[in-house]
Design a protein around this motif. Structure first.
Motif, PDB file in Angstrom:
ATOM      1  N   UNK A 180       0.824  -1.208   0.000  1.00 29.47           N
ATOM      2  CA  UNK A 180       0.000   0.000   0.000  1.00 29.47           C
ATOM      3  C   UNK A 180       0.858   1.257   0.000  1.00 29.47           C
ATOM      4  N   UNK A 181       1.883   1.246   0.829  1.00 24.05           N
ATOM      5  CA  UNK A 181       2.766   2.406   0.937  1.00 24.05           C
ATOM      6  C   UNK A 181       3.414   2.713  -0.406  1.00 24.05           C
ATOM      7  N   UNK A 182       3.826   1.675  -1.119  1.00 15.14           N
ATOM      8  CA  UNK A 182       4.431   1.859  -2.432  1.00 15.14           C
ATOM      9  C   UNK A 182       3.443   2.493  -3.403  1.00 15.14           C
ATOM     10  N   UNK A 183       2.205   2.038  -3.388  1.00 16.66           N
ATOM     11  CA  UNK A 183       1.188   2.608  -4.275  1.00 16.66           C
ATOM     12  C   UNK A 183       0.928   4.074  -3.967  1.00 16.66           C
ATOM     13  N   UNK A 184       0.873   4.422  -2.673  1.00 15.71           N
ATOM     14  CA  UNK A 184       0.649   5.825  -2.288  1.00 15.71           C
ATOM     15  C   UNK A 184       1.845   6.683  -2.690  1.00 15.71           C
ATOM     16  N   UNK A 185       3.033   6.123  -2.517  1.00 15.21           N
ATOM     17  CA  UNK A 185       4.251   6.842  -2.884  1.00 15.21           C
ATOM     18  C   UNK A 185       4.266   7.160  -4.374  1.00 15.21           C
ATOM     19  N   UNK A 186       3.945   6.185  -5.195  1.00 20.75           N
ATOM     20  CA  UNK A 186       3.954   6.376  -6.649  1.00 20.75           C
ATOM     21  C   UNK A 186       2.924   7.436  -7.049  1.00 20.75           C
ATOM     22  N   UNK A 187       1.755   7.382  -6.423  1.00 13.63           N
ATOM     23  CA  UNK A 187       0.714   8.381  -6.717  1.00 13.63           C
ATOM     24  C   UNK A 187       1.192   9.782  -6.343  1.00 13.63           C
ATOM     25  N   UNK A 188       1.905   9.895  -5.231  1.00 14.20           N
ATOM     26  CA  UNK A 188       2.420  11.194  -4.790  1.00 14.20           C
ATOM     27  C   UNK A 188       3.450  11.738  -5.765  1.00 14.20           C
ATOM     28  N   UNK A 189       4.321  10.852  -6.276  1.00 13.43           N
ATOM     29  CA  UNK A 189       5.333  11.286  -7.244  1.00 13.43           C
ATOM     30  C   UNK A 189       4.668  11.741  -8.539  1.00 13.43           C
ATOM     31  N   UNK A 190       3.666  10.992  -8.988  1.00 16.08           N
ATOM     32  CA  UNK A 190       2.937  11.371 -10.198  1.00 16.08           C
ATOM     33  C   UNK A 190       2.358  12.775 -10.076  1.00 16.08           C
ATOM     34  N   UNK A 191       1.850  13.083  -8.890  1.00 11.15           N
ATOM     35  CA  UNK A 191       1.175  14.372  -8.669  1.00 11.15           C
ATOM     36  C   UNK A 191       2.136  15.479  -8.248  1.00 11.15           C
ATOM     37  N   UNK A 192       3.430  15.151  -8.130  1.00 12.80           N
ATOM     38  CA  UNK A 192       4.448  16.104  -7.699  1.00 12.80           C
ATOM     39  C   UNK A 192       4.192  16.617  -6.276  1.00 12.80           C
ATOM     40  N   UNK A 193       3.579  15.805  -5.458  1.00 13.92           N
ATOM     41  CA  UNK A 193       3.407  16.146  -4.042  1.00 13.92           C
ATOM     42  C   UNK A 193       4.618  15.578  -3.293  1.00 13.92           C
ATOM     43  N   UNK A 194       5.735  16.269  -3.424  1.00 10.07           N
ATOM     44  CA  UNK A 194       7.011  15.674  -3.060  1.00 10.07           C
ATOM     45  C   UNK A 194       7.251  15.572  -1.559  1.00 10.07           C
ATOM     46  N   UNK A 195       6.707  16.477  -0.782  1.00  9.48           N
ATOM     47  CA  UNK A 195       6.888  16.356   0.669  1.00  9.48           C
ATOM     48  C   UNK A 195       6.180  15.101   1.183  1.00  9.48           C
ATOM     49  N   UNK A 196       4.989  14.839   0.647  1.00  9.36           N
ATOM     50  CA  UNK A 196       4.264  13.619   1.011  1.00  9.36           C
ATOM     51  C   UNK A 196       5.016  12.394   0.496  1.00  9.36           C
ATOM     52  N   UNK A 197       5.534  12.492  -0.735  1.00 13.78           N
ATOM     53  CA  UNK A 197       6.259  11.368  -1.319  1.00 13.78           C
ATOM     54  C   UNK A 197       7.503  11.019  -0.500  1.00 13.78           C
ATOM     55  N   UNK A 198       8.236  12.024  -0.078  1.00 11.33           N
ATOM     56  CA  UNK A 198       9.434  11.767   0.735  1.00 11.33           C
ATOM     57  C   UNK A 198       9.070  11.119   2.060  1.00 11.33           C
ATOM     58  N   UNK A 199       7.977  11.577   2.656  1.00 13.30           N
ATOM     59  CA  UNK A 199       7.501  10.986   3.906  1.00 13.30           C
ATOM     60  C   UNK A 199       7.135   9.515   3.704  1.00 13.30           C
ATOM     61  N   UNK A 200       6.428   9.225   2.609  1.00 12.94           N
ATOM     62  CA  UNK A 200       6.022   7.850   2.330  1.00 12.94           C
ATOM     63  C   UNK A 200       7.207   6.965   1.977  1.00 12.94           C
ATOM     64  N   UNK A 201       8.199   7.551   1.340  1.00 11.56           N
ATOM     65  CA  UNK A 201       9.395   6.769   1.011  1.00 11.56           C
ATOM     66  C   UNK A 201      10.068   6.277   2.286  1.00 11.56           C
ATOM     67  N   UNK A 202      10.174   7.132   3.260  1.00  5.51           N
ATOM     68  CA  UNK A 202      10.767   6.729   4.544  1.00  5.51           C
ATOM     69  C   UNK A 202       9.934   5.633   5.202  1.00  5.51           C
ATOM     70  N   UNK A 203       8.626   5.735   5.081  1.00  2.28           N
ATOM     71  CA  UNK A 203       7.751   4.702   5.642  1.00  2.28           C
ATOM     72  C   UNK A 203       7.958   3.370   4.914  1.00  2.28           C
ATOM     73  N   UNK A 204       8.122   3.432   3.585  1.00  4.96           N
ATOM     74  CA  UNK A 204       8.358   2.216   2.805  1.00  4.96           C
ATOM     75  C   UNK A 204       9.651   1.530   3.249  1.00  4.96           C
TER      76      UNK A 204
END
Length: 289
Positions: A48-72
């Motif tokens: 799930x975390x990977x899917x959310x991370x990819x969606x964040x990168x697609x949308x350029x929501x990078x602060x969220x993406x970086x947070x999710x990457x650490x969670x992954x």
């Protein structure tokens, strides 16, 4: 008001689905994200975390993406991390999110992705800054990748001109299909599958530098009509010319000692082939229709 609505639904014992994460990401609602982390069971499993991370990168929501990457990273092993990093690179290139393509490795997978998503300048930088990558040794592989992804700019500016190859040696139609190629003289081996299924290829000029033609090299080149193999070639791989249905004439050199399995299988138009006395063995189905 969305946070209050979610809290109300929770108080009413409504099950909160992990797909709500996508709403939080698209709305860039960090309060909701934290709430979902704390209250949706298994919402941050690695998958799930990977899917959310990819969606964040697609949308350029990078602060969220970086947070999710650490969670992954917290729930992944090294193998999963390596696959995730490669997926992140591809999504970053596809959606032009350069936050996630800072460190480019000059390997064939990275080069393939750069060709695929038309990042010509990045490909140049990547190759120019990595002296361990030999363009000459990988020329035919790179050429095939560029052809597959229809990137004519990379073909000419990155592969052809720096190596002193004339543009006239490689010709394309409007769809960049390869009609004719004069293989550069620095090539010593035509690797496995390197021209497989180039269905528009009609003519190939092989220089005396080539000593081996790999398995499946010209398989399914259905427009190839004639080929002369130079005396320098000592081996021709299995199925090298299989399904070359327009091939009418072949001249084999005296340096060849064996015609391998399926080498000219289903070459249904073949009318003339010169087999020298040096050939001592003919493999299974080498000339089967």
């Amino acid at each position: 008001g969305s946070f209050e609505i979610i809290k109300y639904l929770q108080s009413m014992k409504v099950e909160l689905n992990p797909s709500l994460w996508l709403y939080a990401i698209h709305s860039q609602n960090e309060t909701l994200i934290q709430f979902f982390e704390d209250n949706i069971s298994n919402s941050l499993s690695f998958k799930n975390c990977q899917n959310y991370l990819i969606e964040s990168i697609k949308c350029h929501h990078n602060s969220i993406a970086n947070h999710l990457y650490e969670k992954c990273l917290q729930s992944s092993n090294k193998y999963q991390k390596d696959l995730l990093d490669m997926k992140i690179l591809e999504i970053g290139l596809c959606y032009y999110n350069y936050e996630f393509i800072k460190d480019l490795k000059c390997d064939m997978i990275t080069i393939q992705l750069l060709f695929k998503y038309d990042h010509e300048e990045l490909a140049k930088i990547c190759l120019d800054n990595n002296k361990d990558f030999n363009i000459k040794n990988s020329f035919l592989t790179l050429l095939k990748l560029a052809m597959q992804h229809k990137n004519i700019e990379i073909i000419f500016s990155l592969l052809i001109e720096p190596l002193g190859i004339e543009k006239d040696a490689i010709k394309f139609d409007n769809n960049l299909e390869l009609f004719e190629i004069e293989i550069p003289s620095f090539i010593t081996c035509l690797q496995q599958c390197c021209f497989e299924a180039c269905r528009s290829l009609k003519k190939v000029t092989i220089p005396n530098s080539v000593i081996a033609i790999g398995d499946y090299c010209f398989r399914k080149c259905t427009s190839l009509t004639e080929i002369t193999i130079p005396e320098s070639v000592k081996s021709i791989g299995k199925s090298a010319f299989e399904d070359c249905t327009s091939l009418t004439k072949v001249i084999l050199p005296k340096s060849i000692g064996k015609i391998n399995d399926c080498c000219f299988k289903r070459c249904t138009s073949l009318q003339e082939i010169t087999i020298p006395e040096s050939v001592k063995s003919i493999g299974k189905s080498a000339f089967e229709d």
